[in-house]
Write an enzyme that holds these catalytic residues in place. Structure first.
Site, short mmCIF file in Angstrom:
data_model
loop_
_atom_site.label_atom_id
_atom_site.label_comp_id
_atom_site.label_asym_id
_atom_site.label_seq_id
_atom_site.Cartn_x
_atom_site.Cartn_y
_atom_site.Cartn_z
N GLY A 90 59.86 33.69 14.33
CA GLY A 90 59.72 35.13 14.18
C GLY A 90 60.81 35.65 13.28
O GLY A 90 61.64 34.90 12.76
N ASP B 123 79.38 52.70 26.60
CA ASP B 123 79.32 53.29 25.29
C ASP B 123 78.01 52.89 24.63
O ASP B 123 77.44 51.88 24.93
CB ASP B 123 80.50 52.76 24.47
CG ASP B 123 80.74 53.61 23.25
OD1 ASP B 123 79.92 53.54 22.33
OD2 ASP B 123 81.73 54.33 23.25
#
Lengths: 559, 218
Positions: free
Chosen positions: A195, A313
């Site tokens: 892929g 974060d």
């Protein structure tokens, strides 16, 4: 070893997992210049202040800032330090002595090269020592304990045990030895493409030394740097490294290495393909099947959280999401939840009220599903509102993402999908979604779980434990409920087992054939136009490619 | 093996003037707050011990590789300022100048960058030599493995000594003193555990080592 508690020294207080919002501090006369100076170069865990300012002008700005503070530092060294120190340290007058910080030398500006190298070096050591001091049980100890447990269970004679232990020791010795030899692309036979990722090909490859198959993921350094993704890649690699010893639901990382142009991640090869491929094949999953993968995904989240990977974060959101991607079935595939769609043509920018998905949009979504899933900006669909808003978030954003993936597994598209990413964003921020008309086919419990998780305020969103305790997992579907312990032990048969012709059969990978052009061709240098930022010199880019990924190399113990 | 190596080996010449430096002011790197700046709390001692059931030579080799990488990486941050003009000799404090012994056994004072380049090239050559550091499975280490490791440690120590004595201003200005102290403490801790450095060799950083020991780091 437990007393070796990791703490990073107070004023350097930089937890490598916490990415500070590194901005160049504004001038504040009351501030200790030394602190300001530190804020400039010690704190950033990312390369934002530099790598992200990587055109020449911006870099010059950063450097002149650095220079100014550097000057201030050297000027005020005498007065800002305690007097005892000022006395004991050597100052002007003996400036020829090597121990003297000479004011004239200090005021020279640092070159880009030095600042780049320093930032990379500091990040490397902060991460290294954080890992070293926080690991209480080494992989080797774990393996040793596992061996003893296995020997106990085997019920063999003492002599045989000794032989097995000797063989184990030999393996461990070889592993330590192997750490000294460099892994390169030449150590692999590249077999077939599996892929295409955001930064390059994923290939099926065979380790020439061991004969093992791995999924070798190539990441183009220049593209990553240009898009400011180096922090994400490090986070992904760090999670995978730690997970490789202990986790069952996160795909294993065998090696990571690099050359001049690329980073390589050698991942456990899952011949069953990824979850997205399977979902594309099936369009939607029947509820019992969706529930199995949902349960595995929650277990993967559990493992990642137990390793301390929470999303303080936005940077780490990505690591989390990738972790979700790598939730895997035992012999089903790497459970790659589909990634977002942001690149679709922006034809419906303004129809905010387009809450439900139109048939046209659905067709568009499906036709581009694979392409979009790997687009770099295609994260929006699965992002929690607090992540999008940047208003601070904890690990609960994973549960939002989990719910969006569950939605897609059951209904065939993600809940906030829209051809325009900005509309998707708006819909997420307002938590605007509806269940499709055919949702009645899905149990009320499943809908309730999604409804509970898809709420804007993370404080009212259920946590991982509550999600796992949700009634949906206890509703009998075809007489089955979710047995978490059995799932953890991996004794639950997966809903889908790939029928493979041979070990090199990659038919489970949706676009293995489509990506077929790159077979066996080692990735060459990136094309020039792609790689470089405007105004950036070859030299600066090369330096960054060399330095930004220091410490990336990793090998895991392979029995 | 050692005989071929000593042909290229390096020797120091520590002047007797060393004694007089006791009265000199303390260098910055042994004064607080810099000397106490580290990235970690706790001791390196448990980390450096030979893990149970692991071959000692293998453990030494793995760590030599790591420390060489660490020091090369760190020296890179100040390399730009280590020039023949700034550092005409490989100095490590008042009265300490390491001399490079060339292939003809001539002892030369060379500029520090040249000295360090020669040292690191030489060490890299050893690390890459499969006869010195075997990489193939089952191939034993040479008999003088420990001596080789000691020799490498001796020269790695000198690079630390030069960075502390000649480039500490840069280290401070780059705000990497905690990083340097931490790497050095780890290095010394390992060296002590396996007795890899002579006391005489570590003299140029004696005070720093004492401080780090006082902090129970190594």
């Amino acid at each position: 070893m437990s007393d070796a508690i990791r703490t990073l020294a107070n004023k350097f207080g930089s937890n490598p997992r916490k990415v500070p919002s590194a901005k160049i501090p504004t001038t504040d006369s009351s501030e200790d210049p030394r602190e300001r100076f530190k804020a400039l170069i010690s704190e950033p865990k990312e390369f934002r202040h530099l790598a992200h300012s990587s055109n020449a002008n911006e870099a010059a700005g950063v450097l002149s800032e650095l220079w100014k503070t550097g000057e201030k530092l050297s000027r005020c060294q005498g007065d800002s330090r305690p007097s005892s120190l000022a006395e004991s340290s050597v100052h002007a007058g003996q400036s020829s002595s090597p121990t003297t910080p000479s004011a004239s030398r200090a005021s020279k500006p640092f070159s880009t090269v030095t600042v780049e190298k320093t930032v990379a070096t500091k990040i490397y050591f902060e991460a290294y020592f954080d890992r070293l001091m926080s690991t209480t049980t080494t992989g080797r100890n774990k393996r040793r304990l596992q061996l003893e447990a296995d020997l106990e269970a085997l019920n063999v004679s003492e002599d045989e045990k000794r032989t097995i232990r000797r063989q184990w020791l030999q393996k461990e010795t070889e592993y330590i030895r192997s750490l000294r030899s460099r892994v390169t692309l030449n150590d692999f036979d590249l077999l077939k493409p599996l892929g295409r990722g955001a930064f390059g090909m994923i290939r099926l490859a065979r380790d020439k030394n061991t004969g093992n198959l791995v999924a070798l993921k190539t990441l183009d350094k220049a593209t990553m740097l240009r898009r400011g993704q180096e922090g994400h890649v490090r986070a992904e690699r760090d999670l995978l490294c730690q997970a490789s010893d202990s986790c069952n639901f996160i795909v294993k990382l065998f090696y990571s290495f690099q050359d001049e142009h690329n980073l390589y991640l050698g991942l456990e090869y899952m011949p069953g393909g990824d979850l997205l491929s399977l979902l594309i094949k099936c369009d939607i999953f029947p509820e019992w099947m969706a529930r199995f993968y949902a349960a595995e995904m929650l277990l993967a989240i559990e493992e990642a959280h137990s390793l301390g990977y929470r999303t303080h974060d936005a940077e780490y959101y990505d690591a989390q999401r990738r972790m979700l991607e790598t939730a895997r079935g035992r012999d089903g595939g790497t459970g790659t939840p589909p990634r977002g769609t942001a690149g679709a043509a922006g034809d419906a920018l303004n129809d905010d009220d387009n809450i439900t998905i139109t048939p046209e949009l659905l067709v568009l979504f499906k036709s581009q599903r694979r392409a979009q899933a790997f687009s770099i900006v295609g994260t929006t669909n699965y992002m929690a509102p607090e992540v999008l808003a940047g208003s601070g978030h904890d690990f609960k954003c994973d549960l939002w993402s989990f719910a969006t993936i569950l939605f897609e597994m059951l209904f065939g598209y993600p809940p906030f999908h829209h051809s325009s990413p900005s509309v998707t964003r708006q819909k997420i921020l307002r938590c605007h979604y509806v269940f499709p008309a055919h949702a009645a086919a899905v149990s009320p419990e499943a809908r309730d779980l999604m409804a509970q998780l898809l709420v804007r305020d993370p404080a009212t969103r259920p946590g991982l434990k509550e999600a796992m305790a949700h009634p949906w997992f206890r509703v009998p579907i075809d007489g089955q409920t979710v047995d978490w312990e059995a799932m953890r032990d991996g004794v639950v048969p997966p809903p889908w087992v790939p029928q493979l012709k041979n070990e090199l059969d990659t038919s489970c990978f949706e676009d293995a054939a489509a990506a077929g052009d790159g077979v066996g061709v080692p990735p060459g240098p990136p094309t020039v136009g792609e790689a470089r930022m405007p105004g950036e010199s070859d030299e600066a880019l090369d330096l960054r490619k060399r330095m930004a990924f220091k410490g990336f190399t990793f090998k895991t113990f392979q029995p | 093996m050692l005989s071929t190596m000593s042909f290229f080996s390096l020797r120091s010449k520590i002047k007797s003037a060393r004694k007089s430096s006791a009265s000199a002011p303390k260098p910055l790197f042994v004064t607080p707050p810099y000397v106490t700046a580290v990235l970690v709390k706790g001791s390196f001692a448990p980390m450096v011990q030979l893990p149970p059931h692991i071959d000692r030579d293998e453990w030494l080799a793995a760590n030599v590789f790591d420390f060489f990488q660490f020091i090369s990486l760190f020296y890179g941050t100040i390399a730009e300022y280590c020039t023949p003009k700034e550092c005409p000799t490989m100095s490590a404090g008042p009265g300490v100048d390491y001399a490079w012994v060339d292939g003809q056994r001539r002892s030369n004072k060379v500029p520090a960058p040249q000295y360090i380049d020669s040292t690191t090239t030489w060490i890299q050559g050893l690390l890459d030599d499969p006869d010195v550091f075997p990489t193939k499975s089952g191939q034993p280490f040479p008999k003088d493995h420990l001596a080789t490791v000691k020799l490498i440690f001796k020269h790695l120590f000198r690079i630390f000594a030069h960075m502390y004595h000649a480039h500490y201003d840069k280290v401070l200005h780059l705000a990497e003193e905690a990083h340097l102290n931490t790497v050095f403490a780890h290095f010394m801790c390992f060296a002590k555990e396996f007795d890899l450095l002579d006391k005489k060799e570590t003299e140029p950083l004696r005070d720093l080592i004492a401080e780090l020991e006082g902090m129970n780091l190594c």
